[in-house]
Motif scaffolding. Structure first.
Motif, mmCIF file in Angstrom:
data_model
loop_
_atom_site.group_PDB
_atom_site.id
_atom_site.type_symbol
_atom_site.label_atom_id
_atom_site.label_comp_id
_atom_site.label_asym_id
_atom_site.label_seq_id
_atom_site.Cartn_x
_atom_site.Cartn_y
_atom_site.Cartn_z
ATOM 1 N N VAL A 288 2.649 14.050 6.519
ATOM 2 C CA VAL A 288 2.018 13.290 5.842
ATOM 3 C C VAL A 288 0.928 11.970 7.301
ATOM 4 O O VAL A 288 0.341 12.074 7.291
ATOM 5 N N LEU A 289 2.599 11.356 7.714
ATOM 6 C CA LEU A 289 1.751 10.690 8.737
ATOM 7 C C LEU A 289 1.474 11.629 9.673
ATOM 8 O O LEU A 289 0.644 10.664 10.819
ATOM 9 N N ASN A 292 -1.801 11.796 8.998
ATOM 10 C CA ASN A 292 -3.078 10.769 8.623
ATOM 11 C C ASN A 292 -3.076 9.833 10.565
ATOM 12 O O ASN A 292 -4.227 9.666 10.683
ATOM 13 N N LEU B 141 2.777 3.302 8.192
ATOM 14 C CA LEU B 141 4.552 4.452 7.433
ATOM 15 C C LEU B 141 3.947 3.807 5.692
ATOM 16 O O LEU B 141 4.149 4.543 5.167
ATOM 17 N N ILE B 143 1.685 3.022 3.909
ATOM 18 C CA ILE B 143 0.011 4.319 3.816
ATOM 19 C C ILE B 143 0.796 5.808 3.430
ATOM 20 O O ILE B 143 -0.044 6.388 2.662
ATOM 21 N N SER B 144 1.391 5.944 4.465
ATOM 22 C CA SER B 144 1.977 7.972 4.374
ATOM 23 C C SER B 144 2.924 7.926 3.503
ATOM 24 O O SER B 144 3.262 8.699 3.231
ATOM 25 N N MET B 145 3.768 6.938 3.146
ATOM 26 C CA MET B 145 5.007 6.981 2.471
ATOM 27 C C MET B 145 4.702 7.310 0.752
ATOM 28 O O MET B 145 4.044 6.294 -0.020
ATOM 29 N N PRO B 146 4.880 8.313 0.470
ATOM 30 C CA PRO B 146 4.542 8.660 -0.844
ATOM 31 C C PRO B 146 6.362 7.268 -2.252
ATOM 32 O O PRO B 146 6.684 6.557 -1.621
ATOM 33 N N TRP B 149 9.056 8.124 -3.195
ATOM 34 C CA TRP B 149 10.530 8.458 -2.339
ATOM 35 C C TRP B 149 11.045 7.083 -1.655
ATOM 36 O O TRP B 149 12.022 6.809 -1.775
#
Lengths: 309, 336
Positions: A288-289, A292, B141, B143-146, B149
């Motif tokens: 995902v990183l 993005n 980071l 924004i991208s971190m679920p 988790w």
């Protein structure tokens, strides 16, 4: 307006000739700009690696992703005491190789991401172009429906739909796209409305081209860049949403390896086997990183106007 | 004129809420097969009479348009039907759980804003400095971190390894608390129960961070970029030229205007808070609405799921209304 076939062929070749040269020039510029965004390049490379891993999963792993041997239960990763190269990232509670499952998990995440976003783009752009070009009652109806869907938080809507549809791959795609098209619709509609005021559309009308031809051949090529940027940025979001649903047990069902459900399975072993939850989580964050970072780089290059959230 | 604008927004929300109710109604009709059969599937053998009774309780024996009217009538009266599994009114079950969910959402919002504001302002004022780059990387980071988790990582670090904070729940099991409002932190202050206050606050920290991280990241980014734009504008240059101190320029002149896009984005974040709430409640065993819904889904308690989705959507609409009103007050241009 009667034009002979020879004439249409000539205009066809002429316009596509121009288009080809424009594309060559633009893509040259694009690569030059991309070099100024090293982070975006790294993001792109990482995405390609994930895709390759997903495609060649059977070639780069050596265990069954769905069947384990309880003798290998909760084996630690290779760098810890008791670990072995046979299970580089350790094993889970059923003795399955985590590395194998993480690699196969990329298939699920990428398939869901690509399908959910792909269908959303097609539906959203088609409806957006239709609504933005025709305006009037068609536009009203679709726009009101889109507003209505916007009144639901995305995850709540997806969870609600999965609750009634039941889990599974097809239902998951349905739940994600049912609301996913709205953002592409809003983007495409807005862009088509502003494109329509430009002279080339008028000119195309005068030469007698049909409405759908104008939309597809004249207008869409002009808005394709901003759509592409939004597509990339939504991809990461869809992958996280799928992982969240699978984490709750509403998405992809075990034993199929999906990162979200793997993290959920590891929750019972946080005390003595931290790697079971950590490894698939790392895989999600990495992908995902990368998506993005790549998407933001693309936005800076292709469409600096577009900013979401 | 502002009042007119606000009334206009309020009125526009009514058809939206009606539409939401219709969509939620259609949800239950989307099930492959008969909802009653699916709900009964888990409880095993039932008599034909029992099934008939359920069918008429959910009005499934009536034509579709009549079902819809009955459903909407119920919604208008605040009656969302009875939970299939618990045999209690859905509205009561939701009302019992709502304070826990709102407490968590507010905790996350407070955490998000407390982190986002200093980071956003410092990053904008010291653009391209090490602090700026580091915090923007951190925001990326975030924004991208679920969230599920992140929650698990926090539990492993602060609860399992360091043993600083509790793993699960809202309050220690050994602590008695008289419930007044349902917000444990407030209730413990109201009753002067300090051990309960400390315990509920300690339980609130990790879930709030988990839920608030994405909000913090997004708000910090928006605040930074809008502040950067404003700091380059003419009136800020004028303020500087007139000799206003840098702090005064940023705090008094720039920040207020940077708030306008920030508040807009905050409205969208309410959706993230509500949706993320389901995940975070599942991770931390937080006894709120999200847990109730997820349990209801697995028990195939359709009326409860339906009611909860509806409450979530209405909360979202309401929150956006509040944001609209705030926005109207912040932005003098809207006054026509």
């Amino acid at each position: 307006m009667a034009t002979t076939t020879a004439q249409t062929d000539a205009t066809w070749r002429y316009t596509w000739g121009i288009r080809w040269r424009l594309w060559r020039r633009n893509s040259g510029e694009f690569w030059r700009d991309l070099k100024k965004h090293p982070a975006a390049i790294i993001g792109g490379v990482v995405i390609i690696l994930y895709v390759l891993a997903a495609i060649f999963a059977p070639q780069i792993t050596w265990h069954n992703p769905e069947l384990g041997n309880l003798r290998n239960r909760l084996l630690p990763p290779v760098w810890m005491e008791g670990g072995s190269w046979d299970f580089p990232l350790g094993a889970d509670a059923q003795g399955r190789d985590i590395y194998t499952r993480v690699v196969y998990g990329a298939r699920v995440s990428l398939a869901v991401g690509v399908l959910a976003v792909g269908i959303s783009v097609i539906v959203g752009v088609a409806l957006g172009a239709l609504a933005g070009y025709s305006r009037g009652s068609v536009d009203d109806v679709i726009s009101r429906f889109a507003d209505l869907l916007m009144a639901f938080p995305f995850l709540i809507f997806a969870i609600g739909m999965m609750a009634f549809l039941g889990p599974g791959f097809t239902n998951l795609i349905l739940a994600l796209t049912f609301k996913g098209w709205v953002e592409f619709f809003r983007l495409a509609r807005g862009e088509i409305i502003s494109e329509k005021t430009r002279e080339y559309v008028e000119a195309a009308r005068v030469t007698g081209r049909k409405h759908w031809q104008i939309i597809v051949h004249e207008m869409l090529p002009n808005i394709v860049q901003s759509i592409f940027v939004l597509t990339t940025l939504r991809m990461g979001f869809m992958i996280v949403t799928e992982a969240s649903l699978s984490f709750l047990g509403l998405g992809i069902q075990p034993p199929t390896p999906a990162w979200g459900s793997m993290v959920a399975e590891g929750r019972n072993y946080l005390l003595n086997a931290w790697w079971v939850s950590t490894m698939p989580g790392l895989a999600i964050v990495g992908l995902v990183l990368a998506i993005n970072v790549f998407g933001e780089g693309l936005r800076d290059i292709l469409d600096p106007r577009l900013k979401i959230e | 004129m502002r009042l007119v604008k606000i009334t206009e927004r309020l009125l526009a929300a009514i058809p939206l809420m009606l539409g939401v109710a219709i969509i939620v109604f259609l949800f239950m009709r989307m099930t492959p097969g008969d909802p009653v059969d699916i709900m009964m599937g888990q409880s095993g053998a039932v008599t034909a009479g029992e099934i008939e009774r359920l069918r008429s309780e959910f009005n499934l024996d009536k034509p579709l348009h009549e079902q819809l009217l009955l459903f909407l009538g119920g919604v208008a009266r605040g009656d969302l039907g009875n939970s299939f599994q618990r045999q209690q009114p859905v509205t009561r079950l939701i009302a019992e759980r709502l304070p826990a969910t709102i407490e968590l959402a507010l905790g996350a919002l407070i955490f998000g804003l407390l982190v986002a504001f200093p980071i956003g302002v410092i990053s904008a004022v010291k653009q391209n400095s090490a602090i700026d780059r580091l915090s923007m990387a951190g925001a990326f980071l975030g924004i991208s971190m679920p969230s599920f988790w992140l929650g698990i990582l926090l539990i492993m670090l602060f609860s399992v390894n360091l043993k600083w904070l509790p793993v699960q729940g809202r309050i220690g099991s050994d602590i008695q608390l008289q419930v007044v409002t349902g917000f444990y932190t407030i209730d413990s202050i109201l009753t002067g129960n300090w051990p309960a206050f400390i315990s509920s606050l300690r339980h609130l920290i990790l879930p709030s961070i988990t839920l608030g991280a994405a909000v913090a990241a997004i708000i910090a980014r928006v605040l930074r970029s809008s502040l950067l734009e404003i700091l380059r504008s003419d009136y800020v240059k004028l303020a500087r030229a007139k000799g206003a101190s840098e702090t005064r320029t940023v705090m008094k002149h720039a920040l207020r205007n940077a708030m306008i896009p920030t508040v807009t984005v905050l409205g969208l974040q309410v959706g993230v808070l509500l949706g993320g709430n389901m995940i975070v409640e599942a991770v931390f065993g937080w006894p709120g609405l999200g847990r109730l819904v997820v349990d209801a889904i697995f028990n195939r308690d359709f009326p409860l799921v339906q009611g909860a989705v509806m409450v979530y959507a209405l909360t979202f609409i309401l929150a956006n209304l509040i944001v609209d009103v705030l926005y109207t007050y912040l932005n003098p241009k809207i006054e026509m």
